[in-house]
Design an enzyme around this catalytic site. Sequence first.
Site, PDB file in Angstrom:
ATOM      1  N   TYR A  62      65.133 -12.103  24.436  1.00  0.00           N
ATOM      2  CA  TYR A  62      65.144 -10.638  24.513  1.00  0.00           C
ATOM      3  C   TYR A  62      63.897 -10.159  25.240  1.00  0.00           C
ATOM      4  O   TYR A  62      62.794 -10.642  24.959  1.00  0.00           O
ATOM      5  CB  TYR A  62      65.157 -10.016  23.109  1.00  0.00           C
ATOM      6  CG  TYR A  62      66.493  -9.389  22.780  1.00  0.00           C
ATOM      7  CD1 TYR A  62      67.008  -8.365  23.579  1.00  0.00           C
ATOM      8  CD2 TYR A  62      67.230  -9.824  21.689  1.00  0.00           C
ATOM      9  CE1 TYR A  62      68.241  -7.805  23.291  1.00  0.00           C
ATOM     10  CE2 TYR A  62      68.458  -9.257  21.397  1.00  0.00           C
ATOM     11  CZ  TYR A  62      68.964  -8.251  22.197  1.00  0.00           C
ATOM     12  OH  TYR A  62      70.180  -7.693  21.932  1.00  0.00           O
ATOM     13  N   GLU A  64      63.415  -6.430  26.321  1.00  0.00           N
ATOM     14  CA  GLU A  64      63.544  -5.002  26.644  1.00  0.00           C
ATOM     15  C   GLU A  64      62.234  -4.491  27.223  1.00  0.00           C
ATOM     16  O   GLU A  64      61.153  -4.772  26.690  1.00  0.00           O
ATOM     17  CB  GLU A  64      63.943  -4.225  25.394  1.00  0.00           C
ATOM     18  CG  GLU A  64      65.399  -4.489  25.036  1.00  0.00           C
ATOM     19  CD  GLU A  64      65.812  -3.921  23.693  1.00  0.00           C
ATOM     20  OE1 GLU A  64      64.961  -3.357  22.998  1.00  0.00           O
ATOM     21  OE2 GLU A  64      66.999  -4.059  23.357  1.00  0.00           O
ATOM     22  N   ASP A 217      75.937   2.129  48.592  1.00  0.00           N
ATOM     23  CA  ASP A 217      76.391   1.062  47.685  1.00  0.00           C
ATOM     24  C   ASP A 217      76.905  -0.059  48.579  1.00  0.00           C
ATOM     25  O   ASP A 217      78.035  -0.014  49.063  1.00  0.00           O
ATOM     26  CB  ASP A 217      77.484   1.608  46.771  1.00  0.00           C
ATOM     27  CG  ASP A 217      78.064   0.525  45.865  1.00  0.00           C
ATOM     28  OD1 ASP A 217      77.747  -0.662  46.076  1.00  0.00           O
ATOM     29  OD2 ASP A 217      78.843   0.871  44.954  1.00  0.00           O
ATOM     30  N   THR A 243      75.994  -5.135  43.900  1.00  0.00           N
ATOM     31  CA  THR A 243      76.228  -6.243  42.987  1.00  0.00           C
ATOM     32  C   THR A 243      75.678  -7.489  43.666  1.00  0.00           C
ATOM     33  O   THR A 243      75.326  -7.467  44.848  1.00  0.00           O
ATOM     34  CB  THR A 243      77.729  -6.436  42.701  1.00  0.00           C
ATOM     35  OG1 THR A 243      78.425  -6.447  43.948  1.00  0.00           O
ATOM     36  CG2 THR A 243      78.264  -5.320  41.815  1.00  0.00           C
ATOM     37  N   LYS A 246      79.141 -10.893  45.147  1.00  0.00           N
ATOM     38  CA  LYS A 246      80.187 -10.832  46.181  1.00  0.00           C
ATOM     39  C   LYS A 246      79.708 -11.648  47.387  1.00  0.00           C
ATOM     40  O   LYS A 246      79.464 -12.826  47.234  1.00  0.00           O
ATOM     41  CB  LYS A 246      80.491  -9.370  46.512  1.00  0.00           C
ATOM     42  CG  LYS A 246      81.043  -8.593  45.289  1.00  0.00           C
ATOM     43  CD  LYS A 246      81.517  -7.207  45.671  1.00  0.00           C
ATOM     44  CE  LYS A 246      82.199  -6.494  44.517  1.00  0.00           C
ATOM     45  NZ  LYS A 246      81.275  -5.790  43.625  1.00  0.00           N
ATOM     46  N   ARG A 252      77.033 -12.724  38.430  1.00  0.00           N
ATOM     47  CA  ARG A 252      77.602 -11.379  38.231  1.00  0.00           C
ATOM     48  C   ARG A 252      76.512 -10.483  37.672  1.00  0.00           C
ATOM     49  O   ARG A 252      76.154 -10.586  36.484  1.00  0.00           O
ATOM     50  CB  ARG A 252      78.766 -11.435  37.250  1.00  0.00           C
ATOM     51  CG  ARG A 252      79.873 -12.344  37.668  1.00  0.00           C
ATOM     52  CD  ARG A 252      81.103 -12.078  36.848  1.00  0.00           C
ATOM     53  NE  ARG A 252      81.821 -10.990  37.430  1.00  0.00           N
ATOM     54  CZ  ARG A 252      82.696 -11.114  38.426  1.00  0.00           C
ATOM     55  NH1 ARG A 252      82.947 -12.296  38.940  1.00  0.00           N
ATOM     56  NH2 ARG A 252      83.326 -10.072  38.911  1.00  0.00           N
TER      57      ARG A 252
END
Length: 474
Positions: A62, A64, A217, A243, A246, A252
């Site tokens: 973790y 954050e 984008d 992203t 691709k 991902r």
Amino acid sequence: MSEDTKMASFLSEPLAQCDPEMYELVRKEKQRQIRGLEMIASENFTSRGVLETLGSCLTNKYSEGYPGVRYYGGNEIIDQIESLTQKRALTAFGLKDDEWGVNVQPLSGCPANFAVYSALLEPHSRIMGLDLPDGGHLSHGYATPSKKISFTSVYFENMPYKVNPQTGLIDYEELARTAKLFRPKIIIAGISCYSRNLEYDKFRQICDDVGAILLADMAHVSGLVAAKVVADPFPYADIVTTTTHKSLRGPRAAMIFYRKGPKRPQVVNKSDNSVQMYDYEKKINEAIFPGLQGGPHNNAIGAIGVALKQAASEEFKAYAQQVVKNAKQLVQTLKEKGYTFVAGGTDTHLALLDLRPIGLDGAKVERVLEVVSIAVNKNTCPGDKSALKPSGIRFGTPALTTRGFRENDIVRVAEFIDRAVKIAQEINQNDSNQLLKDFKANMKLDQHAKKLDELKEEIENFASQFPMPGYESI
Ligand code: DSN
């Protein structure tokens, strides 16, 4: 064996042993990927290095917050990983760190775009994106007359811009005209299915004319941008999202690039003659965390770093060039066989086949191609009335190119597609009103099923000859 030893060996069992059912499904999916022709424009086969990082201990942590400012202890190494990935992201796209910053924590493309709107806009501010049926993306806003489909349209007011239905090209003049009326705060230059280079200079001019932020984008084409084989949004945009799985061929996940330094075009404060600066960094970072996300997926962030290192290589550049050559070859071969493509062809990794001239629709052809082991998706063509019965098929070449397909292999692929479409025409019996369920039932009739089986076997034998990156086993 002590209880402790039993527990340790239980947790160390390989997947095949600890969960044979899941192992078998993963193995089958791997076989499907090897035996088939993966032509979904947004997919790719990532590298072993990326897969190893995704499957590593980084998934346990973790963290954050951001490097140096975390809400949990034990993040010395995670900080280095995130900072390294950020540095590589700027390098991959040729950006200077005093002009651009990057957030590498978005979990995927839709949340990345939503974070940008949330960071820079008030609820119900206005945005403009390419209409979904014209090749835009859901996350750029989409509403039908009766329903707001995308949450972007629930929380922000969106007016779409369109392509010219005759040419299939974005109608920049109409966009300029409607932007002056609608006065959006953000204009999005981004696509899910548009095969030509975006004219970012025109988007910039339109944004400047109405005082809008230009959000590019580049999710589909970011690998091609890194390799400089398609138009580059960075010289024009204020914000760039992408992203990473691709054409960039990573895990991902997603990234948000934001401008830093003096605003462009320059704005001078009248009170003290000082130059206004971009204030995106804090807003974007706070929108991702704590605004929309909790703990970042550190395994994905590390894997983005690996993909970005690979994207800076000569091998990647050659791959990206080949992606475009393969897409052009696919279009050329199918056009020679009489097929029609929206926008007349492609400058990128994707092409949209228009089935209207041959009386078929995208759902039927997608199903026939799926049955013969070619994975594609149905897609609306400009002018389509229904997204449920779209008239196009979107093809993409990144995944096949990663497996080493060259132009002569793509000619074979085009021949397979042509044969499958001809079988679809026989099943359809020139009846464009035949329902999909009846079409699917007719596919099972002996005379059609036999042809489909034969074609599938040929395609699988052909596809299986090409290498597949990743692990040998699953
Ligand atoms: N699903 C992706 C595509 O296929 O374009 C975008 O999210």
